[in-house]
Motif scaffolding. Structure first.
Motif, PDB file in Angstrom:
ATOM      1  N   GLU A   1       0.833  -1.205   0.000  1.00  0.00           N
ATOM      2  CA  GLU A   1       0.000   0.000   0.000  1.00  0.00           C
ATOM      3  C   GLU A   1       0.870   1.259   0.000  1.00  0.00           C
ATOM      4  OE1 GLU A   1      -3.829  -1.850   2.447  1.00  0.00           O
ATOM      5  OE2 GLU A   1      -2.098  -1.062   3.529  1.00  0.00           O
ATOM      6  N   LEU A   2       1.967   1.204   0.758  1.00  0.00           N
ATOM      7  CA  LEU A   2       2.891   2.334   0.786  1.00  0.00           C
ATOM      8  C   LEU A   2       3.480   2.577  -0.602  1.00  0.00           C
ATOM      9  CD1 LEU A   2       4.676   4.424   2.300  1.00  0.00           C
ATOM     10  CD2 LEU A   2       6.309   2.559   2.677  1.00  0.00           C
ATOM     11  N   ALA A   3       3.896   1.497  -1.276  1.00  0.00           N
ATOM     12  CA  ALA A   3       4.478   1.634  -2.615  1.00  0.00           C
ATOM     13  C   ALA A   3       3.481   2.237  -3.591  1.00  0.00           C
ATOM     14  CB  ALA A   3       4.953   0.267  -3.111  1.00  0.00           C
ATOM     15  N   THR A   4       2.231   1.805  -3.507  1.00  0.00           N
ATOM     16  CA  THR A   4       1.197   2.347  -4.397  1.00  0.00           C
ATOM     17  C   THR A   4       1.003   3.836  -4.160  1.00  0.00           C
ATOM     18  OG1 THR A   4       0.059   0.214  -4.467  1.00  0.00           O
ATOM     19  CG2 THR A   4      -1.221   2.156  -5.072  1.00  0.00           C
ATOM     20  N   MET A   5       1.012   4.237  -2.893  1.00  0.00           N
ATOM     21  CA  MET A   5       0.823   5.652  -2.551  1.00  0.00           C
ATOM     22  C   MET A   5       2.005   6.498  -3.029  1.00  0.00           C
ATOM     23  SD  MET A   5       0.293   7.349   1.214  1.00  0.00           S
ATOM     24  CE  MET A   5       1.875   6.731   1.795  1.00  0.00           C
ATOM     25  N   LEU A   6       3.231   6.021  -2.767  1.00  0.00           N
ATOM     26  CA  LEU A   6       4.405   6.825  -3.100  1.00  0.00           C
ATOM     27  C   LEU A   6       4.662   6.889  -4.598  1.00  0.00           C
ATOM     28  CD1 LEU A   6       6.960   5.957  -0.260  1.00  0.00           C
ATOM     29  CD2 LEU A   6       5.268   7.788  -0.376  1.00  0.00           C
ATOM     30  N   THR A   7       4.396   5.801  -5.319  1.00  0.00           N
ATOM     31  CA  THR A   7       4.571   5.867  -6.774  1.00  0.00           C
ATOM     32  C   THR A   7       3.487   6.726  -7.419  1.00  0.00           C
ATOM     33  OG1 THR A   7       3.384   3.751  -7.001  1.00  0.00           O
ATOM     34  CG2 THR A   7       5.799   3.671  -7.001  1.00  0.00           C
ATOM     35  N   GLY A   8       2.359   6.892  -6.717  1.00  0.00           N
ATOM     36  CA  GLY A   8       1.353   7.841  -7.201  1.00  0.00           C
ATOM     37  C   GLY A   8       1.856   9.266  -7.114  1.00  0.00           C
ATOM     38  N   LEU A   9       2.661   9.550  -6.077  1.00  0.00           N
ATOM     39  CA  LEU A   9       3.239  10.883  -5.916  1.00  0.00           C
ATOM     40  C   LEU A   9       4.472  11.061  -6.801  1.00  0.00           C
ATOM     41  CD1 LEU A   9       3.072  11.174  -2.018  1.00  0.00           C
ATOM     42  CD2 LEU A   9       1.599  12.341  -3.662  1.00  0.00           C
TER      43      LEU A   9
ATOM     44  N   GLU B   1       0.758  19.465   0.628  1.00  0.00           N
ATOM     45  CA  GLU B   1       1.751  19.114  -0.392  1.00  0.00           C
ATOM     46  C   GLU B   1       2.344  17.727  -0.151  1.00  0.00           C
ATOM     47  OE1 GLU B   1       3.946  20.115  -3.874  1.00  0.00           O
ATOM     48  OE2 GLU B   1       2.252  21.097  -2.891  1.00  0.00           O
ATOM     49  N   PHE B   2       2.626  17.401   1.123  1.00  0.00           N
ATOM     50  CA  PHE B   2       3.376  16.189   1.425  1.00  0.00           C
ATOM     51  C   PHE B   2       2.609  15.148   2.241  1.00  0.00           C
ATOM     52  CE2 PHE B   2       6.851  19.372   1.036  1.00  0.00           C
ATOM     53  CZ  PHE B   2       7.469  18.816  -0.078  1.00  0.00           C
ATOM     54  N   GLY B   3       1.448  15.509   2.786  1.00  0.00           N
ATOM     55  CA  GLY B   3       0.704  14.561   3.588  1.00  0.00           C
ATOM     56  C   GLY B   3       1.096  14.615   5.040  1.00  0.00           C
TER      57      GLY B   3
END
Length: 211
Positions: free
Chosen positions: A68-76, A206-208
Motif C-alpha cells: 500500500e505504501l508503494a502504491t501511494m508513493l509511486t502515485g506521488l 503538499e506532502f501529507g
C-alpha cells in the motif's frame, strides 16, 4: 568540481536489525540509504529525502502495508523504483499482481550478501519508467529552499521554536528562518490569521501527514 550523483534508497522495514543491515549494505555500495520503521515514518522520510528507490518489506506489522505504501508513493512520484522484501511466497504473488509495474521482489531468505540487494535495486531502477509529461503545477512551497522546507516540516509536526532549535541551531536563527518561510509564503500580511497554522496546512497539503 562536479558532484557525483548519489542514488537514494528509502528502506522500510519494521525489524530494526534487518533495517540496519539493509542500510549498511547499500551504503557500502555507494547508495544513500535512509531507514524507516513503518509507512507513517516512511512518508515523512520520503518528503525529506526524495528517494530514487523504495525498498520495503511487504508486511510492516501495521497498516498501511509495504504494498500500500508503494502504491501511494509511486502515485506521488511515478519514477520511483520499487523493491519488495518478504519471507512469504503468497505475499510475493500479491505484490507481483497488485504492486506497481516494474517492481522487483526479493525473498528475505535470499539476502545473504550485499550483491543480492544491490542487484535487485539496480534491476528496479532499470525498470522504472520516467513519468509522462503532465501540465506544470506550481507548488506553493516552490519559493522555499530545501533547508526551509525541512524547518517547515518540523513546524507542521507541531514542534516549538525551542524544540526546532535543539535540532537546527540557535533559537534566534530558527526564528529568523521561520519568519523568512512565512514571508516567502506570503503569510505575514494578515493579522487575523495564524501564519504557523496556515504554513503547516500548506505543507500537509503538499506532502501529507507528518505523524
Amino acid at each position: 568540481m562536479e558532484t557525483a550523483w548519489v542514488r537514494r534508497v528509502l528502506v522500510v522495514e519494521d525489524q530494526p536489525a534487518m533495517r540496519v543491515l539493509l542500510c549498511d549494505m547499500l551504503a557500502h555500495r555507494g547508495f544513500e540509504a535512509t531507514g524507516a520503521a513503518d509507512a507513517a515514518e516512511a512518508t515523512t522520510v520520503f518528503a525529506e529525502t526524495d528517494p530514487d528507490v523504495l525498498l520495503t518489506d511487504i508486511d510492516l506489522g501495521s497498516r498501511p502495508s509495504g504494498m500500500e505504501l508503494a502504491t501511494m508513493l509511486t502515485g506521488l512520484a511515478p519514477h520511483l523504483a520499487v523493491v519488495f522484501l518478504s519471507s512469504f511466497p503468497r505475499a510475493a504473488e500479491g505484490a507481483a499482481r497488485l504492486g506497481p509495474a516494474g517492481a522487483v521482489f526479493v525473498s528475505k531468505l535470499d539476502v545473504t550478501s550485499a550483491d543480492v540487494v544491490v542487484e535487485a535495486v539496480e534491476a528496479a531502477l532499470s525498470e522504472a519508467v520516467p513519468p509522462a509529461p503532465t501540465p506544470a503545477r506550481t507548488s506553493p512551497l516552490a519559493a522555499l529552499t530545501r533547508r526551509q522546507i525541512e524547518v517547515l516540516a518540523l513546524v507542521a509536526r507541531g514542534w516549538s521554536n525551542a524544540e526546532i532549535a535543539r535540532e537546527r541551531g540557535t533559537t534566534r536563527a530558527v526564528e529568523r528562518s521561520i519568519s523568512r518561510v512565512f514571508g516567502r509564503l506570503g503569510l505575514g500580511a494578515d493579522p487575523a490569521t495564524n501564519p504557523r497554522v496556515r504554513a503547516s496546512a500548506m505543507y500537509l497539503a503538499e506532502f501529507g501527514s507528518t505523524s
